[in-house]
Design an enzyme around this catalytic site. Structure first.
Site, PDB file in Angstrom:
ATOM      1  N   TYR A  64      -2.287  11.258   2.233  1.00 24.75           N
ATOM      2  CA  TYR A  64      -2.240  11.372   0.548  1.00 24.75           C
ATOM      3  C   TYR A  64      -1.986  12.350   0.042  1.00 24.75           C
ATOM      4  O   TYR A  64      -1.587  12.036  -1.625  1.00 24.75           O
ATOM      5  CB  TYR A  64      -3.874  10.691   0.716  1.00 24.75           C
ATOM      6  CG  TYR A  64      -3.665   9.189   0.594  1.00 24.75           C
ATOM      7  CD1 TYR A  64      -4.320   8.479  -0.097  1.00 24.75           C
ATOM      8  CD2 TYR A  64      -2.873   8.523   1.151  1.00 24.75           C
ATOM      9  CE1 TYR A  64      -4.432   7.309  -0.153  1.00 24.75           C
ATOM     10  CE2 TYR A  64      -3.412   6.926   1.696  1.00 24.75           C
ATOM     11  CZ  TYR A  64      -4.070   6.282   0.682  1.00 24.75           C
ATOM     12  OH  TYR A  64      -3.977   4.791   0.756  1.00 24.75           O
TER      13      TYR A  64
ATOM     14  N   ASP B 197       1.005  -1.381  -0.005  1.00 27.00           N
ATOM     15  CA  ASP B 197      -0.181   0.194   0.181  1.00 27.00           C
ATOM     16  C   ASP B 197       0.636   0.888  -0.091  1.00 27.00           C
ATOM     17  O   ASP B 197       1.607   1.810  -0.707  1.00 27.00           O
ATOM     18  CB  ASP B 197      -0.841  -0.134   1.008  1.00 27.00           C
ATOM     19  CG  ASP B 197      -1.929   0.866   0.779  1.00 27.00           C
ATOM     20  OD1 ASP B 197      -3.174   0.776   0.181  1.00 27.00           O
ATOM     21  OD2 ASP B 197      -2.016   2.448   1.801  1.00 27.00           O
TER      22      ASP B 197
ATOM     23  N   HIS C  13      -4.650  -7.353  -0.212  1.00 25.07           N
ATOM     24  CA  HIS C  13      -4.082  -6.362   0.108  1.00 25.07           C
ATOM     25  C   HIS C  13      -3.098  -6.139   1.167  1.00 25.07           C
ATOM     26  O   HIS C  13      -2.002  -5.250   1.220  1.00 25.07           O
ATOM     27  CB  HIS C  13      -4.725  -5.235  -0.388  1.00 25.07           C
ATOM     28  CG  HIS C  13      -4.478  -4.003  -0.347  1.00 25.07           C
ATOM     29  ND1 HIS C  13      -3.703  -3.289  -1.649  1.00 25.07           N
ATOM     30  CD2 HIS C  13      -4.495  -2.657   0.270  1.00 25.07           C
ATOM     31  CE1 HIS C  13      -2.588  -2.166  -1.666  1.00 25.07           C
ATOM     32  NE2 HIS C  13      -3.785  -1.449  -0.041  1.00 25.07           N
TER      33      HIS C  13
END
Length: 400
Positions: free
Chosen positions: A320, A186, A378
């Site tokens: 982010y 990630d 994931h």
């Protein structure tokens, strides 16, 4: 800065998680005031997190979950804090009993934390107790990303993936590791990819389980086989209907931050609405009490509770914006050169897309390991810590 100031800044301080009682009291109080939306009017998750999933999660969190698990699980391991580039960085540091073990720094992502890696600590540092050989041992360093968990929030702009990568190389230098390897998934894959491209002294190789270059420019990757076309289709699906969280945090993190800091239910819903595979596993855990591998109700709530107790929702969202927002280096500018060191990659069947070997080879000319795990998705280290550890042993074995 004087030599004395520099010495003080580089001090590594022991750390113990100590959650104030009023924080637990507040977590008990707020869920009771949750205002629920009406149920979705579709039979799947296409409108978002389903009401039945959230109410089952809420019920378990409020009545059965032990909120002190976060404190006890982390405090069972050696933890430290050190200031790097103006930010206090929290990390778990577990040295193997094998003195010649290979140092490994592993980076989590969002909505993860060091919590998702705790069950891989044993298999990686003590391989003989988990069916492997002593020669496969690692000294393990698990830092919390800036603004996540017990690391401090950056007070200035500029903490993109490359800056975090440089901070990690400084952390390993301070720990006395002059030769080490790095791993990430990630966001952690982005940090690890940047470490490989920057090539700091001492970094001998990297491994990731998310192919970062594929998200940056999927059209440039091979598309002649069924596997390649399926991967491209999966990326397109994610980018058109599955990455709402990504767009919001990369463009307007402060807006979602208000909800994430004010409502435990909003935080939990936001965190579990990541990708279809992991969401379905989490939903089954709470609605049907059917765990997928290590992804149990308690383990899921350990991670959500850690975010709540540390107030990390807004700061993690801003990361982010730094890494992927309109003004971030990843959004334009000169890309970093390909890694000159060995790169390992592992694909897990439940990942957002299954990376074909051809994609990994094109993205990393120095690829020296490609693994295909039988289970996991994931959040590979969290879901399947034993399989995950086996992949890392295989990937890094040639570098010992």
């Amino acid at each position: 800065m004087s030599a004395l100031d520099q010495q003080a800044d580089s001090v590594i301080r022991p750390f113990t998680v100590q959650i104030p009682k009023d924080a637990f009291d507040d977590l008990q109080r707020r869920p009771a005031a949750t205002r629920w939306p009406t149920s979705e009017i579709v039979g799947d998750r296409s409108q978002g997190v389903q009401l039945a999933t959230m109410q089952a999660l809420h019920q378990y969190w409020a009545t059965e979950y032990d909120g002190q698990r976060v404190e006890s699980r982390l405090n069972a391991l050696p933890q430290f804090i050190t200031e790097i580039d103006g930010v206090d960085i929290h990390f778990v540091h577990v040295r193997s009993e094998q003195q010649d073990a290979l140092p490994l720094i592993m980076t989590h992502g969002w909505p993860g934390s060091v919590i998702e890696m705790l069950d891989s600590v044993g298999p990686l540092t003590d391989p003989t107790a988990h069916g492997a050989t002593a020669a496969d041992a690692f000294h393990l360093v698990l830092p919390s990303l800036p603004g996540y968990g017990f690391s401090a929030e950056p007070a200035e702009l500029g903490w993109d993936l490359a800056r975090t990568a440089r901070a990690w190389s400084e952390l390993m230098r301070r720990l006395g590791y002059d030769r080490y390897v790095a791993q990430g998934g990630d966001v952690g894959a982005g940090v690890t990819d940047a470490m490989g491209r920057l090539g700091p002294d001492g970094l001998a190789g990297i491994h990731t389980n998310l192919l970062v270059p594929a998200l940056n420019d999927p059209a440039s990757l091979p598309n002649g086989t069924d596997a390649e076309r399926a991967a491209l289709a999966a990326i397109k699906t994610f980018q058109t209907s599955g990455n709402g969280y990504f767009v919001e945090m990369a463009t307007q993190p402060q807006t979602i931050g208000y909800a994430l800091l004010d409502s435990p239910a909003a935080l939990a819903a936001w965190m579990i609405d990541h990708d279809t595979d992991s969401y379905n596993k989490i939903a089954r855990a709470f609605v049907d009490d059917q765990s997928s591998g290590n992804l149990t109700r308690d383990h899921i709530l350990d991670n959500v509770t850690a975010y709540w107790l540390t107030g990390a929702g807004a700061a993690a969202a801003r990361s982010y914006w730094e890494a992927y927002g309109p003004d971030a280096p990843a959004a334009g500018g000169q890309p970093l050169p390909p890694p000159q060191i060995p790169v390992g990659f592992s694909t897990f069947p439940g990942e957002i897309w299954r990376t074909p070997r051809s994609w990994a080879e094109q993205s990393y000319p120095t690829l020296n390991y490609f693994g295909e795990a039988k289970r996991g998705g994931h959040f590979a280290a969290w879901e399947e810590p034993q399989l995950f550890a086996a992949e890392l042993r295989a990937a890094f074995r040639p570098l010992r």
